[in-house]
Scaffold this motif. Sequence first.
Motif, short mmCIF file in Angstrom:
data_model
loop_
_atom_site.label_atom_id
_atom_site.label_comp_id
_atom_site.label_asym_id
_atom_site.label_seq_id
_atom_site.Cartn_x
_atom_site.Cartn_y
_atom_site.Cartn_z
N GLU A 1 0.08 9.75 -0.67
CA GLU A 1 0.28 9.27 -2.03
C GLU A 1 -1.01 8.65 -2.58
O GLU A 1 -1.36 8.83 -3.73
CB GLU A 1 1.43 8.26 -2.09
CG GLU A 1 2.78 8.85 -1.77
CD GLU A 1 3.19 9.94 -2.76
OE1 GLU A 1 3.03 9.73 -3.98
OE2 GLU A 1 3.66 11.00 -2.30
N GLU A 2 -1.70 7.89 -1.75
CA GLU A 2 -2.96 7.27 -2.16
C GLU A 2 -3.98 8.36 -2.50
O GLU A 2 -4.72 8.25 -3.48
CB GLU A 2 -3.49 6.37 -1.04
CG GLU A 2 -4.73 5.60 -1.41
CD GLU A 2 -4.47 4.31 -2.17
OE1 GLU A 2 -5.46 3.61 -2.46
OE2 GLU A 2 -3.32 3.98 -2.48
N SER B 1 -6.76 -1.23 -1.96
CA SER B 1 -6.75 0.20 -1.65
C SER B 1 -6.64 0.36 -0.14
O SER B 1 -6.61 -0.62 0.60
CB SER B 1 -8.02 0.88 -2.16
OG SER B 1 -9.12 0.54 -1.35
N ASN C 1 -13.03 3.97 -13.11
CA ASN C 1 -12.72 3.07 -14.21
C ASN C 1 -14.02 2.85 -14.98
O ASN C 1 -15.00 2.39 -14.41
CB ASN C 1 -12.16 1.76 -13.67
CG ASN C 1 -11.70 0.83 -14.76
OD1 ASN C 1 -11.95 1.06 -15.95
ND2 ASN C 1 -11.00 -0.23 -14.39
N LYS D 1 -3.41 11.23 -3.75
CA LYS D 1 -3.07 11.77 -5.08
C LYS D 1 -3.47 10.81 -6.20
O LYS D 1 -3.83 11.24 -7.30
CB LYS D 1 -1.57 12.03 -5.17
CG LYS D 1 -1.09 13.18 -4.32
CD LYS D 1 0.42 13.32 -4.44
CE LYS D 1 0.96 14.34 -3.45
NZ LYS D 1 2.43 14.40 -3.48
N SER D 2 -3.41 9.50 -5.95
CA SER D 2 -3.60 8.54 -7.03
C SER D 2 -5.05 8.12 -7.26
O SER D 2 -5.36 7.51 -8.27
CB SER D 2 -2.76 7.29 -6.76
OG SER D 2 -3.28 6.56 -5.67
N VAL D 3 -5.95 8.43 -6.32
CA VAL D 3 -7.35 8.04 -6.48
C VAL D 3 -8.20 9.24 -6.89
O VAL D 3 -7.76 10.38 -6.80
CB VAL D 3 -7.91 7.41 -5.17
CG1 VAL D 3 -7.16 6.14 -4.83
CG2 VAL D 3 -7.88 8.38 -4.02
N GLN D 4 -9.43 8.98 -7.34
CA GLN D 4 -10.32 10.05 -7.76
C GLN D 4 -11.31 10.45 -6.68
O GLN D 4 -11.93 11.50 -6.77
CB GLN D 4 -11.09 9.64 -9.03
CG GLN D 4 -10.27 9.68 -10.30
CD GLN D 4 -9.22 8.58 -10.37
OE1 GLN D 4 -9.51 7.42 -10.11
NE2 GLN D 4 -8.00 8.95 -10.69
N SER E 1 0.83 -1.21 0.00
CA SER E 1 0.00 0.00 0.00
C SER E 1 0.86 1.25 0.00
O SER E 1 1.95 1.28 0.57
CB SER E 1 -0.90 0.03 1.24
OG SER E 1 -1.78 -1.05 1.21
N LEU E 2 0.31 2.29 -0.64
CA LEU E 2 0.97 3.60 -0.63
C LEU E 2 0.67 4.31 0.68
O LEU E 2 -0.35 4.03 1.32
CB LEU E 2 0.43 4.45 -1.79
CG LEU E 2 0.71 3.97 -3.21
CD1 LEU E 2 -0.06 4.82 -4.21
CD2 LEU E 2 2.19 4.02 -3.50
N TYR F 1 -11.40 4.83 -0.37
CA TYR F 1 -10.51 5.36 -1.40
C TYR F 1 -10.93 4.68 -2.70
O TYR F 1 -10.85 3.45 -2.80
CB TYR F 1 -9.05 5.00 -1.11
CG TYR F 1 -8.47 5.62 0.15
CD1 TYR F 1 -7.66 6.75 0.05
CD2 TYR F 1 -8.72 5.08 1.40
CE1 TYR F 1 -7.11 7.31 1.20
CE2 TYR F 1 -8.17 5.64 2.55
CZ TYR F 1 -7.36 6.75 2.44
OH TYR F 1 -6.81 7.31 3.56
N THR G 1 -11.04 4.58 -7.14
CA THR G 1 -10.55 5.03 -8.44
C THR G 1 -11.70 4.99 -9.43
O THR G 1 -12.68 4.27 -9.22
CB THR G 1 -9.42 4.11 -8.96
OG1 THR G 1 -9.90 2.78 -9.00
CG2 THR G 1 -8.20 4.19 -8.06
#
Length: 182
Positions: free
Chosen positions: A38-39, A121, A111, A41-44, A33-34, A107, A109
């Motif tokens: 960081e997580e 996540s 898709n 930043k990477s998820v929506q 896991s980040l 958290y 994302t």
Amino acid sequence: MRLTIILSTLVLLFALVFLTNPVPAYACSCIPSLPVKEELKSVQSVFSGEVLSIETDPSPDYKPNKVTFKVSEIWKGENKSEITIYTARDSEACGFEFMQGVSYLVYATENGGKLRTGICSLTKDLSQASADLVVLGEGKQPLSDSVEVNNQTQSPYATWIILTAVFLVGLLFILFVVKRKA
């Protein structure tokens, strides 16, 4: 005769072992896991909320579960009072196993136009998310959908009522002025 039985047995074993093509089974495996920042930043989408409903498609197509949340706080993503996400049916397919009535820090994302999450996540039960919440800081309160609906339904009628009232008052004023001069 004995040699024939031994050779037949060996051929049968060879056929069973080498000619059958077993279907491989894969289990979920996650990369480490980040960290929370960081997580984020990477998820929506990052939000906390209570599970209102979980819809599972009973078809054999193995479609993901549809999970609807009543949102209590938002750190990233759309500001809505209800958010729907999708997750695989079970943890073997990396799906997060939500429970109705329980609150989570999610958290997700995006898709294919849908928000998705899973066990890889940082999504977790809200009661176990205190460290994440410290890093995330204070989130936003979701917009109330009921206020938006009320404004939309009252707006056209209110406008017509006000315009009609102004027209009638103006007409009465003109009639009063004309009658006084006569």
